[in-house]
Write a protein that holds these residues in place. Structure first.
Motif, mmCIF file in Angstrom:
data_model
loop_
_atom_site.group_PDB
_atom_site.id
_atom_site.type_symbol
_atom_site.label_atom_id
_atom_site.label_comp_id
_atom_site.label_asym_id
_atom_site.label_seq_id
_atom_site.Cartn_x
_atom_site.Cartn_y
_atom_site.Cartn_z
ATOM 1 N N CYS A 254 9.514 -63.159 -8.000
ATOM 2 C CA CYS A 254 10.128 -64.126 -8.794
ATOM 3 C C CYS A 254 11.147 -63.553 -9.843
ATOM 4 O O CYS A 254 12.374 -64.038 -10.029
ATOM 5 N N LEU B 16 -0.260 -70.441 -10.865
ATOM 6 C CA LEU B 16 -0.063 -71.492 -11.892
ATOM 7 C C LEU B 16 0.775 -70.888 -13.081
ATOM 8 O O LEU B 16 1.449 -71.444 -13.687
ATOM 9 N N ALA B 17 0.228 -69.717 -13.189
ATOM 10 C CA ALA B 17 0.855 -68.939 -14.444
ATOM 11 C C ALA B 17 2.256 -68.623 -14.105
ATOM 12 O O ALA B 17 3.272 -68.740 -14.868
ATOM 13 N N LYS C 266 4.206 -70.308 -11.869
ATOM 14 C CA LYS C 266 4.844 -71.606 -12.023
ATOM 15 C C LYS C 266 5.451 -72.137 -13.550
ATOM 16 O O LYS C 266 6.382 -72.497 -13.453
ATOM 17 N N THR C 267 4.630 -71.455 -14.124
ATOM 18 C CA THR C 267 4.890 -71.946 -15.655
ATOM 19 C C THR C 267 6.045 -71.125 -16.244
ATOM 20 O O THR C 267 7.126 -71.375 -16.788
ATOM 21 N N LEU C 268 5.882 -69.691 -15.712
ATOM 22 C CA LEU C 268 6.734 -68.749 -16.244
ATOM 23 C C LEU C 268 8.218 -68.874 -15.489
ATOM 24 O O LEU C 268 9.141 -68.474 -16.121
ATOM 25 N N PRO D 107 9.877 -71.351 -13.403
ATOM 26 C CA PRO D 107 10.007 -72.772 -12.682
ATOM 27 C C PRO D 107 11.050 -72.777 -11.734
ATOM 28 O O PRO D 107 10.914 -73.446 -10.773
ATOM 29 N N VAL E 83 9.984 -71.789 -7.927
ATOM 30 C CA VAL E 83 8.888 -72.854 -7.266
ATOM 31 C C VAL E 83 9.424 -73.463 -5.714
ATOM 32 O O VAL E 83 8.657 -72.915 -4.983
ATOM 33 N N LEU F 23 7.513 -68.934 -5.583
ATOM 34 C CA LEU F 23 6.670 -68.193 -6.454
ATOM 35 C C LEU F 23 6.118 -66.781 -5.849
ATOM 36 O O LEU F 23 5.274 -66.207 -6.024
ATOM 37 N N ALA G 94 0.426 -73.067 -5.810
ATOM 38 C CA ALA G 94 1.007 -73.504 -6.813
ATOM 39 C C ALA G 94 2.499 -73.835 -6.449
ATOM 40 O O ALA G 94 2.934 -74.960 -7.182
ATOM 41 N N SER G 95 2.917 -73.556 -5.484
ATOM 42 C CA SER G 95 4.436 -74.012 -5.090
ATOM 43 C C SER G 95 4.209 -75.190 -3.993
ATOM 44 O O SER G 95 5.413 -75.781 -3.616
#
Length: 229
Positions: free
Chosen positions: A26, A102-103, A105-107, A109, A112, A117, A194-195
């Protein structure tokens, strides 16, 4: 309580592994998007190898630092671990990988739907069989090294983390251009869930698990002493 410490160590260790290994993909995307050079395959592979080394030194005395369902299944099949403990290890690893995904995905975006990710995908033109074979080979080498350095009591103490980290680094470099060089189903599962990217996802379960099982049997038959390591 001691059993729960092992499961928590596996969860935290797998979280760290996936967060750094997939997170470096990422970060590479964001750097390139900003016009920078990016980390490249070498930088991503180094991040993967270094985090595994760190996790081994941080948690091996608690749980053995599997942080990889393929390792746990290999131990289970070669009777180094009872089924109930193995299942709890795998659940802990999957949970840690999911939290890491998930972390990320938040950091990150923007990563994604672009690099998913950091989940692994087969390179263009690479067949499923070729991807499985690559993951099988590099996972075999990784888990064989784990048996020879972290498990076998005859090995020199203190060098396991470095040896395993180097195998991860080179495996990620070689496998990166074909299958992503995961060597670990959890490494792919966390970012995938997450993606939402599950294309050919079974490649990163079949290859590493088969590689780990074969590595365990080969080590036991050819290299282990008469008493189970």
């Amino acid at each position: 309580m001691n059993a729960y410490k092992k499961y928590i160590a596996e969860l935290v260790g797998t979280f760290a592994l996936v967060f750094i290994a997939a997170g470096s993909v990422c970060a590479d995307f964001y750097l390139r998007q900003a016009g920078g050079q990016g980390l490249g395959l070498l930088g991503i592979s180094i991040a993967f190898g270094v985090v595994v080394t760190a996790v081994i030194y941080a948690t091996s005395y608690v749980s053995g630092s599997h942080v990889n369902p393929a390792v746990t299944i290999s131990f289970w099949i070669t009777k180094r671990m009872d089924p109930n403990t193995a299942i709890m290890y795998i659940i802990s690893q999957i949970a840690g990988a999911t939290l890491a995904g998930l972390a990320l995905k938040t950091l990150f975006p923007d990563a994604v739907k672009t690099v998913y990710l950091g989940t692994c995908m087969l390179a263009p033109g690479v067949s499923i069989a070729r991807g499985i074979l690559m993951e099988f080979i590099i996972s075999f080498l990784l888990i064989f090294t784990i048996y020879g350095t972290l498990v076998d009591k005859r090995a020199s103490a203190g060098f396991a983390g470095v040896a395993i980290g180097l195998v991860i680094l080179f495996g990620a470099m070689i496998g990166g251009i074909i299958s992503g060089g995961a060597m670990n189903p959890a490494r792919v599962f966390g970012p995938a869930i997450a993606s939402g990217q599950f294309t050919h996802h079974y490649v990163w379960w079949i290859g590493p698990i088969l590689g780990g099982i074969v590595a365990g049997f080969v080590y036991d038959k050819l290299f282990a002493d008469s008493k189970k390591s």
